[in-house]
Design an enzyme around this catalytic site. Structure first.
Site, short mmCIF file in Angstrom:
data_model
loop_
_atom_site.label_atom_id
_atom_site.label_comp_id
_atom_site.label_asym_id
_atom_site.label_seq_id
_atom_site.Cartn_x
_atom_site.Cartn_y
_atom_site.Cartn_z
N ASN A 1 3.27 7.30 -8.69
CA ASN A 1 2.47 5.73 -8.72
C ASN A 1 1.71 5.09 -9.65
O ASN A 1 1.78 4.03 -10.01
CB ASN A 1 1.25 5.10 -7.73
CG ASN A 1 2.54 5.22 -6.18
OD1 ASN A 1 1.61 6.11 -5.22
ND2 ASN A 1 3.30 4.70 -6.33
N ASP B 1 3.98 2.65 3.87
CA ASP B 1 5.08 1.82 2.37
C ASP B 1 4.84 0.12 2.86
O ASP B 1 4.61 -0.24 4.28
CB ASP B 1 6.04 2.04 2.51
CG ASP B 1 6.91 1.49 0.72
OD1 ASP B 1 5.98 1.14 -0.01
OD2 ASP B 1 7.78 1.84 1.02
C1 IPE Z 1 5.27 5.72 -1.92
O1 IPE Z 1 5.43 4.87 -1.22
C2 IPE Z 1 4.14 6.48 -2.02
C3 IPE Z 1 3.04 6.09 -1.12
C4 IPE Z 1 2.92 5.63 0.05
C5 IPE Z 1 2.19 5.90 -1.78
P1 IPE Z 1 6.53 4.17 -3.41
O2 IPE Z 1 6.30 3.12 -2.88
O3 IPE Z 1 5.61 4.47 -3.95
O4 IPE Z 1 7.48 4.51 -2.60
P2 IPE Z 1 9.25 4.25 -3.75
O5 IPE Z 1 9.06 3.93 -5.32
O6 IPE Z 1 9.68 2.87 -2.95
O7 IPE Z 1 9.72 5.56 -3.28
C1 IPE Z 2 2.12 0.91 -0.31
O1 IPE Z 2 2.53 -0.02 -0.83
C2 IPE Z 2 1.01 1.89 -0.87
C3 IPE Z 2 0.86 1.92 -2.29
C4 IPE Z 2 2.50 3.44 -2.75
C5 IPE Z 2 -0.30 2.82 -3.05
P1 IPE Z 2 3.68 -1.10 -1.33
O2 IPE Z 2 2.63 -1.10 -3.39
O3 IPE Z 2 4.82 0.73 -2.72
O4 IPE Z 2 4.03 -2.24 -1.39
P2 IPE Z 2 5.46 -1.95 -1.42
O5 IPE Z 2 6.86 -1.05 -1.36
O6 IPE Z 2 5.70 -2.47 -2.84
O7 IPE Z 2 5.91 -3.55 -1.03
MG MG Z 3 6.50 0.44 -2.13
#
Ligand code: IPE
Ligand code: IPE
Ligand code: MG
Length: 244
Positions: free
Chosen positions: A67, A19
């Protein structure tokens, strides 16, 4: 920063919620997509570091069932990035003895992605050095519901009695069937939540949350998380191990 010491008994299975890609990019004045792209290099570093450390299974959360609610352009970018990763990296992973397994819901997915994932699994199925588990279109509640549906079907067909339904039976119907449970769950990016990842499988995992954004992940951050894990005492509901 001091180098973490090697751990004599590494966790067998490490799961990572990768993340912070978006925040990594935004903090540099870049589009979120740049963070996702940089996240692929971090993934390559993570696989190498985990294998070097003697970890046997690495499960990475690449795309959650939730997502899909992101803007279409971001979703399209992430899917394209996964395809490119498979296309560019599978041959090398295969050559290094990495087995690839994919977990998540396969319903209604783009057939071009599905066939690439299937092919990567098929090509690498005989490898034993290391297993990279890619959680794609993965949601733990949905996975458990799918397993429950299969149990209900077996009961309906008269192949299973409801009194025979146990945690072991359900476990065998999950996408992770046959894999050891994660010992250590790492989440980068500073958030301290599980976001529908491996809810069942992490019943006794140790959780380590690290502030670094995923694109900055490296062998040192992994080693530090493994050391934190190694310093904890896992009790599995029992009592502190007795020193004779
Ligand atoms: C979790 O991260 C999913 C992945 C890393 C693929 P998210 O960024 O989607 O999670 P939330 O929305 O902060 O809980
Ligand atoms: C994780 O990074 C990747 C996926 C969830 C696919 P994020 O895209 O959630 O990055 P933040 O949490 O918005 O910084
Ligand atoms: Mg995230």
């Amino acid at each position: 920063m001091s180098q973490p010491l090697p751990v004599s008994k590494p966790p067998r299975h490490v799961a990572i919620i990768m993340d912070g890609n978006g925040r990594w990019a935004t903090s540099r004045g870049l589009p979120r997509s740049a963070g996702h792209k940089a996240g692929i290099d971090a993934l390559r570093r993570a696989v190498r570091a985990a294998a070097d450390m003697g970890i046997e299974y690495l499960t990475i959360y690449s795309f959650s069932t939730e997502n899909w609610s992101r803007p279409r352009t971001e979703v399209a970018f992430l899917l394209d990035l996964l395809k490119r990763f498979i296309r560019q990296d599978v041959a090398e992973l295969h050559a290094s003895g990495v087995r690839i397994r994919v977990i998540g819901d396969r319903e209604n997915l783009d057939p071009s992605i599905l066939s690439m994932l299937d092919e990567a699994e098929r090509l690498t199925q005989g490898n034993t050095a290391f297993t990279l588990v890619v959680a794609f279109n993965y949601g733990s509640r949905q996975e458990i519901a799918r397993a429950a549906r299969r149990i209900a079907e077996q009961v309906e067909q008269g192949n299973l009695k409801s009194s025979e339904v146990t945690a072991t039976i359900l476990d065998r119907l999950l996408d992770t069937s046959g894999m050891p449970e994660p010992d250590l769950l790492i989440r980068t990016g500073g958030e301290e939540r599980i976001s529908n990842f491996l809810l069942w499988q992490c019943a006794y995992a140790e959780f380590v949350f690290v502030p670094e954004f995923w694109p900055d992940f490296n062998a040192e951050i992994l080693a530090r998380a493994v050391q934190t894990y190694a310093a904890r005492e896992r009790r599995f509901g029992g009592l502190k191990a007795q020193t004779a």
